[in-house]
Motif scaffolding. Structure first.
Motif, mmCIF file in Angstrom:
data_model
loop_
_atom_site.group_PDB
_atom_site.id
_atom_site.type_symbol
_atom_site.label_atom_id
_atom_site.label_comp_id
_atom_site.label_asym_id
_atom_site.label_seq_id
_atom_site.Cartn_x
_atom_site.Cartn_y
_atom_site.Cartn_z
ATOM 1 N N ALA B 98 11.407 103.052 101.222
ATOM 2 C CA ALA B 98 10.733 104.381 101.201
ATOM 3 C C ALA B 98 11.084 105.912 99.539
ATOM 4 O O ALA B 98 10.197 106.027 99.487
ATOM 5 N N ASP B 197 4.994 102.692 108.170
ATOM 6 C CA ASP B 197 4.998 103.834 108.635
ATOM 7 C C ASP B 197 5.125 104.341 108.089
ATOM 8 O O ASP B 197 5.577 105.607 106.822
ATOM 9 N N GLU B 200 5.708 104.260 103.771
ATOM 10 C CA GLU B 200 4.124 104.087 103.018
ATOM 11 C C GLU B 200 4.318 106.132 102.375
ATOM 12 O O GLU B 200 4.266 105.986 101.708
ATOM 13 N N SER B 201 4.858 106.283 103.642
ATOM 14 C CA SER B 201 5.124 107.984 103.234
ATOM 15 C C SER B 201 5.650 108.745 103.124
ATOM 16 O O SER B 201 6.326 110.119 103.087
ATOM 17 N N ARG B 202 6.854 108.211 102.274
ATOM 18 C CA ARG B 202 8.153 107.845 101.696
ATOM 19 C C ARG B 202 8.600 108.503 102.706
ATOM 20 O O ARG B 202 9.595 110.014 102.047
ATOM 21 N N GLU B 203 9.144 109.057 103.712
ATOM 22 C CA GLU B 203 10.026 109.388 105.166
ATOM 23 C C GLU B 203 11.549 108.694 105.006
ATOM 24 O O GLU B 203 11.580 107.968 105.726
#
Lengths: 243, 243
Positions: B98, B197, B200-203
DNA sequence: ATACATCACAATGTATACATTGAGTGACCG
DNA sequence: CGGTCACTCAATGTATACATTGTGATGTAT
């Protein structure tokens, strides 16, 4: 040449090969040939094979396809990741120690080491006893791994630490200017104390975060050492890095 | 007897010994003698030594003091810790993925696997395709380790997964009642999706926490399997546990 | 020029004889 | 009775001869 130490031929060969690998005489990617090494070390192929086998277990060699061994090579990124990994694992050990609890004796013991580290600094502006610091620092990290009481975790931590550049005491050697080093060591010592405090008061998340951050000292030192050449000695195991 | 597979004697011996160890024929703590094994496998001592060496690398054997090998034994606590460790390492892989970012291609690829896992469930009340689920689940976990792009991390994850009871697909086999298993698999699949998810959202923190929690499914399944004997098959690698 | 077959050699794989070590056993002595 | 010495044997450590395999060179045919 260099008969080095060890009672059996296997141990001597293992020691000798390890020295050559971490010393840079056998750079990463080098293929090791049994016959050549056997002749050079003046022993038969059998102990050479055995030695290579052990070094593969240690992570310094890789088995090549179709047999044989190759010196494992590390990129700069790999070194960063190995240090990160040590932080994660030591953080896990600290968290588990905090969660499961440790005996008063163990806390006393590790606090004793922390106290001993204090004495390495001496008075203001007096020289730091690096060798002693390095040794005590290694002891602290060993005890930290022991605190979690998990052989599985201990084993993996030992594994990562066996990579010379990822060892917790690696950064002590490649010290730059005296003032900067002094600051770094004081900070490290503050973290040592905080980690033990967190474990004692069962603050798992804090212990984990602290131990993880503590490992980043090695990373910062590595980056400093890599950029400016204002450093004294080279960091240990740097010869392994091909990059 | 049992010539098993492998082109060289070493490979056959390695395979054969591994089978005996994880199958329980060679319980934890058993000392392995070169001569006895060589006679039994009808080969010479040399490939037997080589095989034991490789199994030591794998973590199934330990070198004994004074030479020789002993089958490594695991306590129930060790198994818990190994699963925890896998969670920590996969969590680290997810976090690094991430933080550093992964290509759209890689995301597409792992999403493809997640989608395929969906098809193992079929309609409501229809039987789950366990073999296929197990295989795809293993693929998902392999891809997850790959996402971080760090050979160092990948290697350690592979190492922990090589312990049969710590493998991400171990729990699929020892399924209890059909309804409970179905619930578990649906939950696992939800977590799979959430992990991707988050990456993908860099969390990073979320990805790490999710992957860590995801591993605990294996732990819960282990505890269920251990307490109630309402389970179908025994979990793989349980023979390794001495407790 | 490229493709493929063949050969030769070098490297690891294997078997086995011999060396060494270390743990157990027994006899001997205090 | 306890301790220690020496002996013995079984297990690993080592050397080495031989087997096997995989790779690259060399050649030829297309």
């Amino acid at each position: 040449m260099a008969e080095s130490k060890g009672s059996t031929h296997t141990k001597r060969a293992t020691y000798e090969l390890r020295q050559r690998i971490v010393g840079g005489a056998l750079p990463g990617g080098t293929r090791l040939y049994e016959v050549a090494l056997a002749e050079e070390l003046d022993i038969s192929r059998t102990p050479v094979r055995e030695a290579m086998s052990r070094l593969a277990e240690e992570g310094l060699l890789e088995r090549a396809r179709g047999g044989g061994f190759v010196v494992r090579s590390f990129t700069y990124r790999d070194v960063i990741d190995a240090i990160e990994l040590r932080g994660v694992l030591e953080g896990t050990a600290a968290r588990i120690a905090a969660e499961r609890g440790v005996s008063a004796d163990e806390i006393r013991k590790i606090r004793g080491i922390v106290a001993q580290i204090d004495t390495c600094f001496g008075a203001i502006d007096s020289p730091v006893d690096f060798d002693r610091y390095s040794e005590l620092n290694a002891t602290f990290h060993n005890l930290l791994a022991d605190l979690c009481g998990s052989p599985i975790i201990q084993r993996e931590i030992a594994r990562v630490k066996s990579l010379p550049f990822a060892s917790p005491s690696a950064f002590v050697l490649g010290h730059a200017t005296s003032a900067a080093t002094h600051r770094t060591l004081v900070m490290a010592q503050t973290q040592h104390r905080a980690i033990v405090d967190a474990i004692e008061s069962r603050e798992g998340a804090r212990a984990e975060a602290l131990a993880r951050e503590h490992a980043r000292i090695a990373r910062e030192n590595l980056e400093t050492n890599r950029n400016g050449s204002d450093s004294g000695q080279p960091l240990p195991g740097m010869a392994l890095i091909v990059d």
